[in-house]
Design an enzyme around this catalytic site. Structure first.
Site, mmCIF file in Angstrom:
data_model
loop_
_atom_site.group_PDB
_atom_site.id
_atom_site.type_symbol
_atom_site.label_atom_id
_atom_site.label_comp_id
_atom_site.label_asym_id
_atom_site.label_seq_id
_atom_site.Cartn_x
_atom_site.Cartn_y
_atom_site.Cartn_z
ATOM 1 N N CYS B 158 0.807 -1.226 0.000
ATOM 2 C CA CYS B 158 0.000 0.000 0.000
ATOM 3 C C CYS B 158 0.837 1.273 0.000
ATOM 4 O O CYS B 158 0.293 2.365 -0.115
ATOM 5 C CB CYS B 158 -0.945 -0.006 1.189
ATOM 6 S SG CYS B 158 -1.919 -1.510 1.256
ATOM 7 N N HIS B 297 -2.745 8.349 5.712
ATOM 8 C CA HIS B 297 -2.913 7.025 5.111
ATOM 9 C C HIS B 297 -4.333 6.543 5.388
ATOM 10 O O HIS B 297 -5.040 6.140 4.477
ATOM 11 C CB HIS B 297 -1.870 6.052 5.662
ATOM 12 C CG HIS B 297 -1.944 4.696 5.041
ATOM 13 N ND1 HIS B 297 -1.748 4.501 3.695
ATOM 14 C CD2 HIS B 297 -2.220 3.469 5.565
ATOM 15 C CE1 HIS B 297 -1.883 3.213 3.412
ATOM 16 N NE2 HIS B 297 -2.176 2.579 4.524
ATOM 17 N N GLU B 308 -2.032 5.709 13.455
ATOM 18 C CA GLU B 308 -1.555 6.892 12.723
ATOM 19 C C GLU B 308 -1.799 8.159 13.546
ATOM 20 O O GLU B 308 -0.941 9.044 13.602
ATOM 21 C CB GLU B 308 -2.243 7.002 11.353
ATOM 22 C CG GLU B 308 -1.641 8.120 10.488
ATOM 23 C CD GLU B 308 -2.139 8.104 9.053
ATOM 24 O OE1 GLU B 308 -3.085 7.350 8.735
ATOM 25 O OE2 GLU B 308 -1.571 8.864 8.230
ATOM 26 N N LYS B 329 -9.249 8.413 1.308
ATOM 27 C CA LYS B 329 -9.870 7.084 1.201
ATOM 28 C C LYS B 329 -11.325 7.070 1.665
ATOM 29 O O LYS B 329 -12.062 6.144 1.348
ATOM 30 C CB LYS B 329 -9.049 6.061 1.988
ATOM 31 C CG LYS B 329 -7.669 5.809 1.383
ATOM 32 C CD LYS B 329 -6.858 4.822 2.199
ATOM 33 C CE LYS B 329 -5.445 4.646 1.646
ATOM 34 N NZ LYS B 329 -4.564 5.801 1.911
ATOM 35 N N HIS B 334 -9.536 2.316 -0.652
ATOM 36 C CA HIS B 334 -8.083 2.162 -0.592
ATOM 37 C C HIS B 334 -7.579 1.670 -1.947
ATOM 38 O O HIS B 334 -7.796 0.516 -2.329
ATOM 39 C CB HIS B 334 -7.731 1.165 0.504
ATOM 40 C CG HIS B 334 -6.268 1.097 0.829
ATOM 41 N ND1 HIS B 334 -5.302 1.776 0.116
ATOM 42 C CD2 HIS B 334 -5.609 0.413 1.804
ATOM 43 C CE1 HIS B 334 -4.116 1.513 0.633
ATOM 44 N NE2 HIS B 334 -4.273 0.691 1.653
ATOM 45 N N PHE B 393 1.771 -3.163 3.927
ATOM 46 C CA PHE B 393 2.159 -4.489 4.419
ATOM 47 C C PHE B 393 3.658 -4.685 4.164
ATOM 48 O O PHE B 393 4.211 -4.185 3.183
ATOM 49 C CB PHE B 393 1.385 -5.584 3.683
ATOM 50 C CG PHE B 393 -0.036 -5.759 4.144
ATOM 51 C CD1 PHE B 393 -0.584 -4.994 5.160
ATOM 52 C CD2 PHE B 393 -0.844 -6.731 3.558
ATOM 53 C CE1 PHE B 393 -1.891 -5.181 5.584
ATOM 54 C CE2 PHE B 393 -2.157 -6.922 3.971
ATOM 55 C CZ PHE B 393 -2.682 -6.142 4.980
#
Lengths: 86, 407
Positions: B158, B297, B308, B329, B334, B393
């Site tokens: 991502c 994010h 976050e 998002k 996403h 990830f």
């Protein structure tokens, strides 16, 4: 479907795949090289032909294919075209 | 050496040009709906942010379409826009024009469809491999636009698009290119990919009948991310040559930082996020109190948004409360490897317009998410410097710093 119909269908199919060539100039005798098809294009063309005409080309047999007629003959000899998808 | 953004292009669930996307974003338009591209009735997550009405025939020949995956088609579409927006790249020698692209999954639509055919003993398209490979999009952009310098693809899940943009910055600073076409692309609203993220319990599954409320970063009741797709591309070049050739300069890409958690493959980590943001701010030669806006994010997972928030608090201290934060998002889902590139365009547009797009679906915030997320309506404020976060990830954390051209 008789051989003439298969020929017309295959030429129509080839014309839809070869955008750079004037469709009216494509005949059974047209060679792949003259149609601007490189080796990868030919592999893609045969894959699409399998999908369209419901046939399965054997790898060792398609190696010698060099013109439109080779596809027409193969389809005529190997598959009842009644199962063609278009 | 200052590196600037001189071209932008985007295709997203809420718009297929920068103006369309930005107008929609400012107005909080929601791009999430039931999945249309395949029958998702057997999936637990049946919603996504899909790009609507995209016709690859508008940009590619039939032969090119046969040879490209959807992620490549989206990437080319956005790249065409960005390069035109930059006024073309003919000013530079072809060998000095580079590409640095990010994608998490690459051509997975091709992979999934070819795998399904092979498992049924059917022949597979001859371009299965060149369509699937992650560097396919970068290669096609180069081929179409004669970009004969470095051609790189970054796949860090991502955060791929963020790393790719950072790699572009590094290339220009190192003198290895004069212009870089960079960004991210993703098209993985797909049966296997959705099922894979479902298996990790990463996706929202509780809003299938209420899709418009599913992507809800920082909000109470969020239950996972919503899959999205799209592409965003920037053109980067050195400021002095950009000025000399008369290019429009949208922003300066001032800093890039990345850090790996090296702890867990999928769990977020405060320290890694703080390290990436710190590195980007230091790289930009500024201090944390210069940051006015963060494009977060913020994927809408229960854990990620809290981590976050805590990372921002830890790094910025009291200044965290002065920073406007928003989550793109919330409107598009996403978009994986494209998300940081799309977030970068949102950040640049915020600097240019003095408007921050809202985080929608934020009627009531999670008590642990206690910063200013521009809830539900756009926020007007003069901004000089923006940060864009992307976490992926593999423990990847990426931050980019953009500033107004004259800052």
């Amino acid at each position: 479907m008789n051989t003439e119909n298969i020929e017309a269908k295959v030429i129509e199919f080839i014309a839809s795949k070869v955008e750079e060539v004037d469709a009216s100039t494509i005949t059974a005798e047209s060679e792949f090289e003259a149609l601007g098809l490189d080796s990868m294009d030919r592999v893609q063309l045969l894959f699409d032909a399998e999908e369209t005409f419901g046939v399965t080309f054997k790898d060792d047999e398609v190696k010698s294919f060099h013109c439109v007629k080779d596809i027409i003959d193969y389809i005529s000899n190997h598959q009842p075209v009644s199962s063609a998808k278009n | 050496m200052r590196i600037v953004v001189t071209g932008m292009g985007i295709v997203s669930p809420i718009g297929s040009s920068v103006d369309e996307f930005w107008n929609a974003a400012i107005n909080g338009i929601n791009g999430i709906g039931p999945i249309k591209s395949f029958d998702a009735s057997n999936n637990r997550s049946r919603i996504a942010g899909e790009v609507k009405d995209f016709d690859p025939k508008s940009l590619l020949s039939n032969k090119q379409i046969e040879q490209t995956d959807r992620f490549t088609q989206l990437a080319v579409y956005a790249a065409n826009q960005a390069i035109i927006d930059a006024g073309g790249l003919d000013h530079y020698e072809p060998r000095r024009r580079a590409v640095s692209l990010g994608s998490g999954m690459g051509g997975f639509a091709t992979f999934e469809s070819s795998a399904e055919r092979r498992l049924k003993n059917r022949s597979i398209p001859p371009f299965t491999v060149p369509r699937t490979m992650a560097n396919s999009a970068a290669a096609w952009i180069a081929t179409i636009h004669e970009l004969k310098g470095a051609n790189l693809t970054c796949s860090t899940a991502c955060s791929s698009g963020g790393n790719a943009i950072g790699m572009g910055l590094d290339m220009l600073r190192a003198g290895k290119a004069d212009a870089v076409v960079t960004g991210g692309a993703e098209a993985c609203v797909l049966p296997l990919t959705i099922s894979g993220f479902e298996a990790l319990y990463a996706l929202s599954t509780g809003f299938n009948d209420n899709a418009q409320h599913a992507s809800r970063p920082f909000a109470k009741g969020r239950d996972g991310f919503v899959m999205g797709e799209g592409a965003a591309i920037l053109v980067l070049e050195k400021e002095d040559t950009a000025i000399r050739r008369g290019a429009s300069i949208y922003a300066q890409l001032a800093g890039y930082g990345c850090a790996c958690d090296a702890a867990h493959l999928v769990a977020p980590d405060i320290d890694g996020q703080v390290a990436a943001m710190t590195a980007a701010i230091q790289d930009a030669g500024i201090t944390p109190d210069s940051i006015d806006y963060i494009n977060a994010h913020a994927t809408s997972t229960p854990l990620g948004d809290v981590i976050e928030t805590k990372a921002i608090r830890q790094l910025f201290g009291k200044h965290a409360e002065n920073i406007i934060i928003s989550a793109t998002k919330s409107m598009i889902g996403h978009t994986i490897g494209a998300s940081a590139a799309i977030g970068s365009i949102a950040a640049i547009q915020s600097l240019r317009t003095g408007m921050v797009h809202p985080t929608i679906n934020l009627e009531e915030a999670d008590p642990e998410c206690d910063l200013n997320y521009a809830p539900n309506t756009a926020f007007a404020k003069t901004l000089n410097t923006a940060l864009c976060n992307a976490f992926g990830f593999g423990g990847n954390n990426v931050s980019l710093v953009f500033s107004k051209p004259n800052v």
